[in-house]
Design a protein around this motif. Sequence first.
Motif, mmCIF file in Angstrom:
data_model
loop_
_atom_site.group_PDB
_atom_site.id
_atom_site.type_symbol
_atom_site.label_atom_id
_atom_site.label_comp_id
_atom_site.label_asym_id
_atom_site.label_seq_id
_atom_site.Cartn_x
_atom_site.Cartn_y
_atom_site.Cartn_z
ATOM 1 N N LEU A 1 -7.310 1.316 -1.279
ATOM 2 C CA LEU A 1 -6.715 2.751 -2.621
ATOM 3 C C LEU A 1 -8.691 2.563 -3.440
ATOM 4 C CD1 LEU A 1 -5.135 3.043 -5.105
ATOM 5 C CD2 LEU A 1 -5.196 1.438 -5.860
ATOM 6 N N ALA A 2 -9.343 1.712 -3.611
ATOM 7 C CA ALA A 2 -10.761 1.717 -3.932
ATOM 8 C C ALA A 2 -11.241 2.573 -3.573
ATOM 9 C CB ALA A 2 -11.618 0.217 -3.977
ATOM 10 N N VAL A 3 -11.229 2.449 -2.156
ATOM 11 C CA VAL A 3 -12.571 4.177 -1.757
ATOM 12 C C VAL A 3 -11.568 5.049 -1.848
ATOM 13 C CG1 VAL A 3 -12.993 4.497 0.766
ATOM 14 C CG2 VAL A 3 -13.209 2.260 -0.168
ATOM 15 N N ALA A 4 -10.582 4.976 -1.947
ATOM 16 C CA ALA A 4 -10.353 6.573 -2.243
ATOM 17 C C ALA A 4 -10.396 7.228 -3.297
ATOM 18 C CB ALA A 4 -8.208 6.711 -2.264
ATOM 19 N N ILE A 5 -10.393 6.348 -4.680
ATOM 20 C CA ILE A 5 -10.613 6.631 -5.594
ATOM 21 C C ILE A 5 -12.361 6.782 -6.009
ATOM 22 C CG2 ILE A 5 -11.116 5.629 -8.105
ATOM 23 C CD1 ILE A 5 -8.608 4.000 -7.799
ATOM 24 N N ILE A 6 -12.842 6.326 -5.131
ATOM 25 C CA ILE A 6 -14.848 5.764 -4.693
ATOM 26 C C ILE A 6 -14.373 7.686 -4.344
ATOM 27 C CG2 ILE A 6 -17.022 5.734 -4.183
ATOM 28 C CD1 ILE A 6 -15.605 2.540 -4.137
ATOM 29 N N LEU A 7 -13.855 8.378 -3.790
ATOM 30 C CA LEU A 7 -14.118 9.327 -3.061
ATOM 31 C C LEU A 7 -14.193 10.592 -4.154
ATOM 32 C CD1 LEU A 7 -12.160 9.577 0.396
ATOM 33 C CD2 LEU A 7 -13.947 9.601 0.215
ATOM 34 N N GLY A 8 -13.693 10.580 -4.967
ATOM 35 C CA GLY A 8 -13.716 12.156 -5.903
ATOM 36 C C GLY A 8 -14.807 11.421 -6.310
ATOM 37 N N LYS A 9 -15.611 10.593 -6.868
ATOM 38 C CA LYS A 9 -16.573 10.323 -7.902
ATOM 39 C C LYS A 9 -17.963 10.280 -7.269
ATOM 40 C CE LYS A 9 -13.127 8.151 -11.295
ATOM 41 N NZ LYS A 9 -13.015 7.123 -12.042
ATOM 42 N N ALA A 10 -17.714 9.994 -6.343
ATOM 43 C CA ALA A 10 -19.116 9.786 -5.094
ATOM 44 C C ALA A 10 -20.409 10.844 -5.105
ATOM 45 C CB ALA A 10 -18.891 9.114 -3.818
#
Length: 353
Positions: A63-72
């Motif tokens: 979940l953390a990586v999925a969230i980061i994907l949209g902001k990285a």
Amino acid sequence: MNNAELSLFHRTILALLCLAGGVVSALSGIKELCSDACTAAHTFSFFNLPMQLLGVAYFVGLLAVAIILGKARKPAWWRRIFTAMVTMGMGAEIWFVGIQVFQIKRICIFCAVVAGIVAIVALLWGALQWRPLMETIRGGSRMNMVGRLMARGALVLTALGAGALISFAGLRPGTTAGEVVNPYIGNQMSPVEVIFITDWYCPSCLKAEPAMTDIVTKLSGKAKFTFIELNIHENSYNYVPANLSFLINEKRDYLKLRRALHTLAAKTPTPSEEELRNLARQCGVTYKPLPLSVVIKGLQFAAGIVSSAGINSTPTVLVVNRKSGANTVLQGDKAITLDAVGKAVDAVARGRN
């Protein structure tokens, strides 16, 4: 719908799937929700960590990586990390499902749902990555296309193999390791052991049961206790697996379960698994059948104690200090009293026979 909206939509779906996986993993730790088919699977641990905790941690990480994907700023690296995590999860699930099918021979419904969620995430992520992957590959020469395909394939295969290999190395059935099979109740830190040697169909043993219950209840702070069978009567062997399971898995409720086992033994010499499950359910717990290897270890444990102490009759109480070797033996239902065992515990605690 533009590409950004589509990306946000799919990231939301991935996030919801990760949340669902974490919730299911957490729920699997609530024993009241477990079916009898899943209890054997839950005896397994991963490098001594509970499987439920590992599942929650895994989905929180996804979940953390999925969230980061949209902001990285550099999402390519995070896509690779997410790909590796999902594929490793698939490898681990394939191995664990294989254990359930071929070794445990039971499928845990929670584990099946978690495996299904991981598979859905993997399929969705693969579908999302296919088009941009093809566009990236076509953007170079034929040699570059082959190289990029091989690089992506190597990442997936390596992560899949790593997940399976780590599961192979880390998954262990918690109740088959010798140090985990702990058939004692009471004060686990005490060097003094009180071992009740009985037989399920011995009349004198039945007379001594109330006294033994009283002894465990009132002396639980001074010693640790266990119950083993000498099995003078052949049918007593039929109750060894259930008794050992309750000693290992249900220490807090063991005395209540033991009374229920005696009630069942008076009705039938050959308890069925369904009868044992119903018995446990009525006592507020779940019956967890033990692997045959654990039952054999329990029998060997009992035989070793009986042989080394030279015990040949029931009921018998062996009080022993494992540090000093001091011990006392009480035989017969009339000798097994709270006062007698209490004095024996105090004596062997001081190193006296």
